[in-house]
Design an enzyme around this catalytic site. Structure first.
Site, PDB file in Angstrom:
ATOM      1  N   LYS A 170       0.854  -1.201   0.000  1.00 18.85           N
ATOM      2  CA  LYS A 170       0.000   0.000   0.000  1.00 18.85           C
ATOM      3  C   LYS A 170       0.887   1.247   0.000  1.00 18.85           C
ATOM      4  O   LYS A 170       1.929   1.271   0.659  1.00 18.85           O
ATOM      5  CB  LYS A 170      -0.912  -0.015   1.228  1.00 18.85           C
ATOM      6  CG  LYS A 170      -2.049   0.993   1.201  1.00 18.85           C
ATOM      7  CD  LYS A 170      -2.943   0.824   2.443  1.00 18.85           C
ATOM      8  CE  LYS A 170      -4.090   1.837   2.471  1.00 18.85           C
ATOM      9  NZ  LYS A 170      -4.932   1.689   3.677  1.00 18.85           N
ATOM     10  N   SER A 195      -9.823   2.306   2.824  1.00 23.60           N
ATOM     11  CA  SER A 195      -8.924   3.017   1.944  1.00 23.60           C
ATOM     12  C   SER A 195      -8.017   2.105   1.119  1.00 23.60           C
ATOM     13  O   SER A 195      -7.451   2.548   0.119  1.00 23.60           O
ATOM     14  CB  SER A 195      -8.032   3.953   2.774  1.00 23.60           C
ATOM     15  OG  SER A 195      -7.199   3.199   3.630  1.00 23.60           O
ATOM     16  N   SER A 241      -9.905  -0.395   6.921  1.00 18.40           N
ATOM     17  CA  SER A 241      -9.348  -0.205   5.575  1.00 18.40           C
ATOM     18  C   SER A 241      -8.694  -1.436   4.969  1.00 18.40           C
ATOM     19  O   SER A 241      -8.334  -1.421   3.794  1.00 18.40           O
ATOM     20  CB  SER A 241      -8.334   0.935   5.587  1.00 18.40           C
ATOM     21  OG  SER A 241      -8.990   2.159   5.780  1.00 18.40           O
TER      22      SER A 241
END
Lengths: 504, 516
Positions: free
Chosen positions: B78, B153, B177
């Site tokens: 990420k 997210s 997330s």
């Protein structure tokens, strides 16, 4: 209001009407090996931005880790200030935007300091002891340093750009905050100086800071407010920032008392603000307005877990505390038998530790004082250096004393020898040998010189024979000259009397 | 996959190249029809690491023996996790093009274990959002339906795994997330116990809530990756001193007999999509069938958790994001004709931060300000304590808790963009775990209206193993019922086509040699 700020009352006028209330915030930079929250070296004077890690620069993703040594130092200082040590305490974030704080918040202790509610007995010059209550001592990190370039003043207002050095960012600090100090009256400036001196001596004795005020290792913010005499409601205070010598703290307090008194007597009100200290004019000027409503949006630092102190740890650290500086001074003064004046001069000259070490190494108290306050102080003065930086150690002084006692050298030569020690020529005994400085104690050589002097000075000889023994001095001079000062004056006198058949 | 690598059936270079090829085929560059899971593809370095692993394995001996079981398995990271040699942007203009001079601890662990890093995945800017629509570099599409969101997210990490562009990925979970994108993309996502995995090098949104965790296609893969990432890190003060162990072993046990499982009354009622509830009831029935003891438990304060979260999270975020001011790194915006320090900081932040980030900074600044602190931040912390007590009381009765991961399946782009509160509600089931620091995992629970549904398991702090055990047992039984994993039912993806005309807002960078 602005119209009256430049006027001051005399100190006596001010004190006749008002009672000063003081408060001090003293920042102490710790001499830990690494910074408060990172592994970067904690060192002074290096090339800008070399003593930094990603943590000190606040790069994305970094996290702080508390320096254990700094916590230990804070506990020691807390104990030396007779404080309570918190069993559990934490850090908070103080949020504000400024380029010298890489994260735009300072990690500090807020409502739970590691040490709180202590006191310090401060001794004034005449021996009066004034107890200053300590509110708290808490840990925090220092900010970086800004240099404003391209303007005439070096101030931000006319600078073309500013440079930031983060070497100091994250250096561990302890901030010591007093409770309001009342009742000092006309002695307020003296107390201010004595308090900061006492703090400096304590952190030095604890060996937790280099304690050099000129380098900012110890910085004082002085709060001053005035109460009308006989009243008990505190006035509005000002905070004079970063006063960097003990003498300046006294002057800053004096000035603020005089300035505020003038405003109040003229019917004005004091603005709550920070003030800048100007050493050249010994005055303060307005900084930024400061109110209790300054909103730093404090909240507990979520990246750090609480610090837990155990009673065992605290007691272990308490056992390591050195003798408190004030007590040590009292003890040494008694042991050495110096007069009040002599001892005060020794302390003011900053050579107490050197004298103590010299006595420890075998010299007598009067001899140690004679050398450190005399020739060595003179040499330092000439060289424009600190006595401690001169390169003359306690062992050198002891050796010089021994050489005198065994009559190898006299006082005059001893002074020269110390000069050579300071010049880095080695130990006193080695210098005496290398430079052939030993006094001439060979009676043959001395007798020859004496006979020569007698032959050259018949008038003097007559006086001596006539009973004026003090005239011997007139013969010693030429003998000394003949032996280039290396004669033992006492022995010369004996030989003169012997040669002339005169007895005392 | 790791086993096939070890057995020599496939080389790491073949495996890595296959994933890079898949990225090239279906990910696109954000301008056209591709999934757009990646913001940066790390071709050369990934292949070099893969070649190293192959060489070590081919040479045999002690070094080959010492290889980590996951060595050679590619992984995506990420983009809020800093990496040396690749840009790290947190999907923000503020950090566009910024290269970190240091690696996050989890990245160091990936490198030490020799997992080829495929690239950096798309996300909501600074991890703020539940749909990856707040990325400054364009949406990521859901591989199950390219017109729908992949969750957030961590939509990029979940979509990369769901679309076979990466077998493993790292995510970060502040309020769900990792788990919510897992649920809506049919992947497995786990949030470890707070402190179980180092946060050093993870660009903080809300420090007391953030936790890095694995994204994978199976529970066992997730367990193996968490074991690799976890353990004490001296650079993270909040990192647990003892490692959380036995995860893979627990995921391999394949039984729930005697396990006490609690259904959280408050996490299955109003606002939940009917298809989601139906799959959840089936999952509970499967667990009962397998020998688990299932009871209903009440966590009365969970209804306040969302409110508390949306005070604590922005408060911490407002402070954590203060460092992005254009002074030291990242982008700097100087107003026309120059400006004071305050003006430059202001212009930089005005231009660099997106709308959602600004919304949360302002909210947090307000919640922490003097005079409002007690009413907002202070009260939120009290609720946080009550949520923790709810968990304590629940875990006194049961070993794990179970609920739907998200109240709905993936919604369409733009559907909730103008209604932040509706977006925030999507995290209602995942947030309590972050407030209490307990672990949580989402596993695929089937389809509703053709879209994946997630089932969430929560366990007491440090009891991550029991969570993996329950999740793996459900997974294996559902796969038997479906006659294969859920991903087998995923639609075939079209080749990514660039937008016409080309050249609109290309945001993906590459350090590849471009051999495709």
């Amino acid at each position: 209001m602005a119209a009256v700020t430049d006027e001051v009352l005399t100190f006596e006028e001010a004190l006749a009407e008002f009672e000063p209330v003081l408060g001090f915030e003293v920042h102490v930079e710790l001499n830990t090996r690494t910074k408060m929250f990172s592994s970067a070296p904690n060192a002074f004077g290096d090339v800008p931005n070399t003593n930094v890690t990603e943590v000190d620069l606040g790069l994305p993703g970094v996290l702080p880790v508390v320096n254990g040594k700094a916590v230990e130092y804070a506990i020691k200082l807390g104990l030396a200030l007779n404080c309570q040590i918190a069993p559990v305490c934490g850090f908070a974030r103080k949020n504000y935007f400024y380029p010298d704080t890489p994260k735009n918040f300072q990690t500090s202790q807020y409502d739970d300091p590691i040490a709180h509610d202590g006191w310090l007995d401060v001794e004034l010059e005449d021996g009066t002891v004034f107890r200053v209550e300590i509110e708290r001592a808490h840990m925090e990190e220092d900010a970086g340093k800004l240099t404003h370039v391209g303007g005439a003043s070096g101030r931000i207002q006319d600078a073309a750009h500013s440079l930031v050095d983060y070497n100091r960012a994250g250096v561990p600090l302890i901030e010591i905050v007093t409770k309001p100090i009342k009742g000092a009256g006309e002695r307020a400036p003296e107390l201010a100086r004595a308090y900061v001196t006492a703090i400096r001596d304590i952190v030095k004795a604890l060996d937790i800071s280099d304690a050099r005020m000129e380098r900012g290792n110890v910085r004082c913010d002085a709060n001053v407010s005035l109460m009308e005499k006989g009243h008990h409601v505190f006035g509005i205070r000002t905070e004079t920032k970063n006063v960097n010598s003990t003498r300046a703290v006294a002057h800053a307090v004096t000035y603020e008392i005089q300035r505020q008194a003038a405003i109040l007597r003229a019917g004005g009100t004091i603005t709550q603000e920070t003030r800048h200290w100007h050493e050249d004019t010994r005055t303060t000027t307005a900084g930024r307005p400061k109110s209790d409503a300054d909103d730093y949006r404090y909240f507990p630092e979520p990246d750090l877990v609480p610090i837990v102190t155990t009673p065992e740890w605290i007691e272990e650290l308490r056992a390591q505390l050195p003798e408190p500086p004030a007590e040590r001074r009292r003890r040494l003064k008694a042991e050495w038998g110096y007069s009040d004046e002599e001892f005060r001069d020794v302390v003011n000259a900053g050579v107490m530790d050197e004298i103590a070490a010299t006595i420890e190494a075998g010299a007598s108290a009067p001899a140690a004082r004679k050398w450190w306050m005399g020739e060595i102080a003179r040499l330092a003065n000439v060289a424009e250096r600190e006595v401690a930086e001169l390169g003359i150690g306690p062992a050198d002084v002891v050796e010089v004393e021994a050489l005198i006692a065994e009559k190898t050298i006299n006082d005059k030569i001893a002074k020269q020898v110390l000069g050579f020690v300071a010049a880095g020529e080695g130990s006193p005994r080695g210098i005496v040998e290398a430079r052939s400085l030993a006094v001439v104690s060979d009676d043959g050589a001395l007798t020859a010189a004496v006979q020569e002097a007698i032959a050259q000075n018949p008038g003097v000889v007559d006086k001596i024979r006539g009973g004026k023994l003090q005239a011997v001095g007139a013969l010693i001079g030429p003998v000394m000259k003949a032996t280039r000062g290396q004669a033992d004056a006492g022995r010369v006198r004996e030989i003169v009397l012997e040669q002339l058949g005169v007895s005392e | 996959m790791a086993e096939r690598l070890r057995a020599g059936e496939i080389t790491s270079v073949e495996l890595t190249r296959a994933h890079l090829d898949r990225i090239a085929a279906v990910d696109g560059d954000g301008s056209g029809t591709g999934i757009h899971a990646f913001l940066h593809v790390n071709t050369d370095e990934a292949l070099a690491v893969a070649a190293e692993v192959d060489a070590i394995r081919a040479a045999g001996g002690a070094e080959a023996e010492a290889l980590h079981p996951l060595a050679g398995v590619p992984v995506a990271v990420k983009d809020n996790i800093v990496t040396v040699g690749q840009p790290t942007t947190a999907a923000s203009r503020m950090l566009e093009g910024w290269m970190s001079p240091y690696d996050a601890t989890v990245v160091t662990r990936l490198r030490e274990a020799r997992l080829p890093i495929l690239g950096k995945t798309n996300m909501d800017e600074f991890a703020m959002g539940g749909s990856t629509e707040h990325s400054a570099f364009g949406n990521t599409r859901n591989p199950w339906d390219p017109e729908r969101i992949p969750g957030g997210s961590g939509g990029g990490s979940a979509a990369a795994v769901a679309a076979f562009m990466a077998p493993l990925a790292l995510g970060s979970d502040t309020g769900g997330s990792i788990r919510q994108p897992g649920a809506v993309t049919g992947t497995v996502g786990a949030k470890p116990t707070y402190g179980g995995v180092s946060r050093y090098g993870v660009i903080a949104m809300a420090s007391s809530l953030d936790q890095v965790g694995p994204v994978a296609r199976t529970v066992q893969d997730a367990a193996a990756l968490q074991e690799l990432l976890g353990g004490h890190d001296p650079k993270d003060s909040t990192s647990l001193p003892e490692p959380i162990e036995g995860l893979l072993e627990a995921a391999r046990r394949d039984d729930v007999a005697g396990l006490r499982i609690g259904i959280v009354t408050e996490l299955k009622g109003e606002g939940y999509q009917e298809g989601v509830l139906a799959r959840f009831r089936e999952a509970v029935a499967v667990l009962k069938e397998a020998g688990a003891e299932v009871v209903e438990v009440s966590c009365p304060h969970f209804r306040y958790a969302l409110g508390a979260y949306y005070l604590i999270m922005p408060s911490e975020a407002s402070s954590n994001l203060a460092k992005f001011d254009g002074v030291r790194y990242g982008n700097r915006v100087v107003p026309d004709g120059g400006g004071t320090i305050e003006q430059v900081m202001g212009a930089t932040r005005a231009a660099g931060f997106g709308e959602e980030v600004k919304r949360r900074i302002i909210l947090g600044t307000y919640a922490l300000s003097a005079g409002y602190y007690d009413a907002y931040y202070g009260s939120a912390q009290k609720i946080r304590t009550l949520v923790q007590r709810d968990f304590e009381a629940a875990f006194a009765q049961v070993d794990v808790l179970v609920s739907p991961t998200s109240p709905t399946t993936a919604f369409g782009f733009g559907e909730k963009l103008d209604d932040p509160l509706a977006m925030y509600l999507n995290d209602v089931a995942t947030i309590p775990a972050n407030l209490a620091g307990v672990p949580g995992i989402s596993v695929p629970g089937g389809l509703a209206d053709g879209l994946p549904v997630g089932v969430q398991f929560l366990a007491p702090a440090r009891a991550d193993a029991v969570m993996y055990r329950a999740a793996a047992a459900l997974e294996s039984r559902l796969e038997q019922a479906w006659d294969g994993p859920l991903w087998a039912q995923a639609p075939e993806l079209d080749e990514a086509r660039p937008a016409q005309p080309a050249g609109v807002g290309t945001s993906r960078t590459t350090t590849a040699g471009g051999e495709d």
